[in-house]
Write an enzyme that holds these catalytic residues in place. Structure first.
Site, short mmCIF file in Angstrom:
data_model
loop_
_atom_site.label_atom_id
_atom_site.label_comp_id
_atom_site.label_asym_id
_atom_site.label_seq_id
_atom_site.Cartn_x
_atom_site.Cartn_y
_atom_site.Cartn_z
N CYS A 89 -1.89 -0.60 3.43
CA CYS A 89 -0.97 -0.05 2.43
C CYS A 89 -0.99 -0.95 1.20
CB CYS A 89 0.43 0.02 3.03
SG CYS A 89 1.66 0.72 1.90
N LEU A 90 -1.05 -0.34 0.02
CA LEU A 90 -1.05 -1.15 -1.20
C LEU A 90 0.25 -1.94 -1.35
CD1 LEU A 90 -2.67 1.32 -3.77
CD2 LEU A 90 -3.75 -0.55 -2.49
N GLN B 231 6.37 3.88 -4.40
CA GLN B 231 5.61 2.63 -4.49
C GLN B 231 5.47 2.15 -5.94
OE1 GLN B 231 2.31 4.25 -1.80
NE2 GLN B 231 2.20 2.06 -1.48
N HIS C 294 6.56 7.12 3.03
CA HIS C 294 6.98 6.34 1.87
C HIS C 294 8.11 7.04 1.12
CE1 HIS C 294 4.35 2.90 1.57
NE2 HIS C 294 3.25 3.60 1.65
N GLY D 151 -4.08 6.66 -0.79
CA GLY D 151 -2.97 7.48 -1.24
C GLY D 151 -1.96 6.61 -1.94
N HIS E 201 1.53 8.91 6.52
CA HIS E 201 1.76 7.62 5.87
C HIS E 201 2.46 7.81 4.51
CE1 HIS E 201 0.31 3.37 4.87
NE2 HIS E 201 0.76 3.82 3.71
N GLU E 202 1.93 8.73 3.69
CA GLU E 202 2.47 8.89 2.34
C GLU E 202 3.85 9.53 2.35
OE1 GLU E 202 1.10 7.27 0.05
OE2 GLU E 202 -0.71 6.86 1.21
NI NI Z 1 1.29 2.92 1.85
#
Ligand code: NI
Length: 182
Positions: free
Chosen positions: A102-103, A54, A148, A49, A144-145
């Site tokens: 996570c990226l 981000q 963010h 995701g 998670h998303e």
């Molecule tokens: Ni993430």
């Protein structure tokens, strides 16, 4: 379409709260381009995701897709999902622990407790209302998303940091030790 630069932990933008998008602006070329770029960037870096914060855009947009992902080879598939102004509400008090990455926190994994069932309310990229119940891995990725978009990363949700591990060490010491969602 463009592959965007992903902010890494420490960049202040990851700690800021994203603004909702006006319903009348969902179909605008600007929003549609952001959605396309998020999808392309998520796929380029094998994310499960990606949230707009981000990629340095403080708008409440995120995309999710899991399909033959080398970063999550055992994860169940999730079709491409575009969420605008998503609101996630826990449906039970029950939480389950599972590994997350996570990226924006490259090459790390950690065990995070998440609600096992949530209600998702959002708009899709055409401006249609979404109101569904999500469970298990999809519920985890949603939490998670949407975190963010509120300036939170998965590290904030870990009960303790003792499972926080680099990916190489995760593959060596942790993979396959216990059943995990992802
Ligand atoms: Ni993430």
């Amino acid at each position: 379409m463009a592959i965007l630069k992903v902010a890494r932990l420490g960049h202040p933008v990851l700690r800021q709260v994203a603004e909702p998008i006006g319903v009348e602006d969902i179909r605008s070329p600007e929003t549609q381009r952001l959605v396309d770029d998020l999808i392309e960037t998520m796929r380029e870096y094998n994310g499960a995701g990606l949230a707009a914060t981000q990629v340095h855009v403080l708008k409440q947009v995120c995309v999710i897709e899991v399909k033959d992902n080398p970063r999550y080879p055992d994860a169940e598939a999730i079709p491409l999902t575009v969420l605008i102004n998503p609101v996630v509400t826990p449906l039970t008090a029950e939480m389950e622990e599972g590994w997350e990455g996570c990226l924006s926190v490259p090459d790390m994994r950690g065990v995070v407790p998440r609600y096992t069932g949530v209600r998702l309310e959002a708009y899709d990229r055409e401006g249609n209302r979404i109101d569904v119940v999500a469970k298990e891995f999809f519920a985890r990725v949603l939490q998670h998303e949407t975190d963010h978009l509120r300036g939170l990363v998965y590290l904030d949700r870990m009960k303790d940091l003792s499972t926080l591990t680099h990916l190489a060490e995760w593959n060596k010491y942790w993979m396959g030790l216990e059943e995990q969602d992802d």
